[in-house]
Design a protein around this motif. Structure first.
Motif: not given
Ligand code: FNR
Length: 185
Positions: A13-22, A116-118, A83-88
């Motif tokens: 669910g994350s588009l970040r290159k260094k995503s912890s979810n990926t 997964a979240s910090p 990840p969770e963004y703004a509780r969603g």
């Protein structure tokens, strides 16, 4: 009779290159039973904004929508790690799911859901919301294939692999339950 390999499709669910979810999703690959092909969907950012007026017969004339649905249809099981963004649920992931409400690719699909979240609750609200959406789409989500990973940055080592033993055990339990759900499908 020749044994047919199972295909499991991972969706981050994350588009970040260094995503912890990926990274978490990638770590699952090595836990899959022999003969399982684990693919990671790469098209989340290429999907158009969902519009019910573009759904239906015309939807698959859009290459990204066709490819998304084809990858889901080819899969025996799905793992979503978000990840969770703004509780969603992040908008890009929810957008992708909206494209398959009517076409029904998740119907009876063995599905594992991970957030997964910090933060200490591991993105539990996103996990709950994602689960509600998938259940509405008639996905099969066994109890043991649902997991929230808190303090995720501490669970991943410098080389990007999961180092925390409790998280590794929980992921392995999830993979085993998902594999069982494939066999019972
Ligand atoms: C976050 N983050 C976050 N975390 C959380 O547990 N609950 C939340 O509601 C939010 N909200 C939120 C909004 C926005 C816009 C961002 C950018 C981030 C933090 C988030 O969990 C953190 O950035 C993760 O590391 C994102 O996952 P990836 O990209 O590393 O997979």
């Amino acid at each position: 009779m020749e044994h047919q390999a199972h295909i499991v499709l991972g969706i981050s669910g994350s588009l970040r290159k260094k995503s912890s979810n990926t990274l978490l999703l990638s770590s699952i690959k090595g836990m899959m039973p022999a003969g399982t092909e684990f693919r990671i969907y790469q098209g989340l950012a290429t999907l158009p904004h969902f519009n019910p007026e573009l759904d239906g017969d015309e939807a698959e004339s859009h290459e990204a929508v066709r490819e998304w649905r084809e990858q889901l249809r080819a899969a025996d099981a799905i793992v979503i790690c978000t990840p969770e963004y703004a509780r969603g649920v992040p908008g890009s992931l929810k957008n992708a799911l909206d494209w398959v409400v009517s076409s029904g690719e998740f119907m009876s699909m063995p599905t594992a859901v991970i957030s997964a979240s910090p933060h200490p609750d591991g993105g539990a609200s996103a996990l709950q919301s994602l689960t509600m959406t998938l259940k509405m789409m008639s996905a099969t989500i066994p109890e043991e294939t649902s997991l929230a990973v808190p303090f995720v940055s501490r669970m991943i080592g410098p080389n990007g692999s999961v180092t925390d033993q409790k998280t590794l055990t929980a992921l392995l339990t999830l993979v085993n339950a998902l594999s069982q759900a494939i066999l019972e499908k």
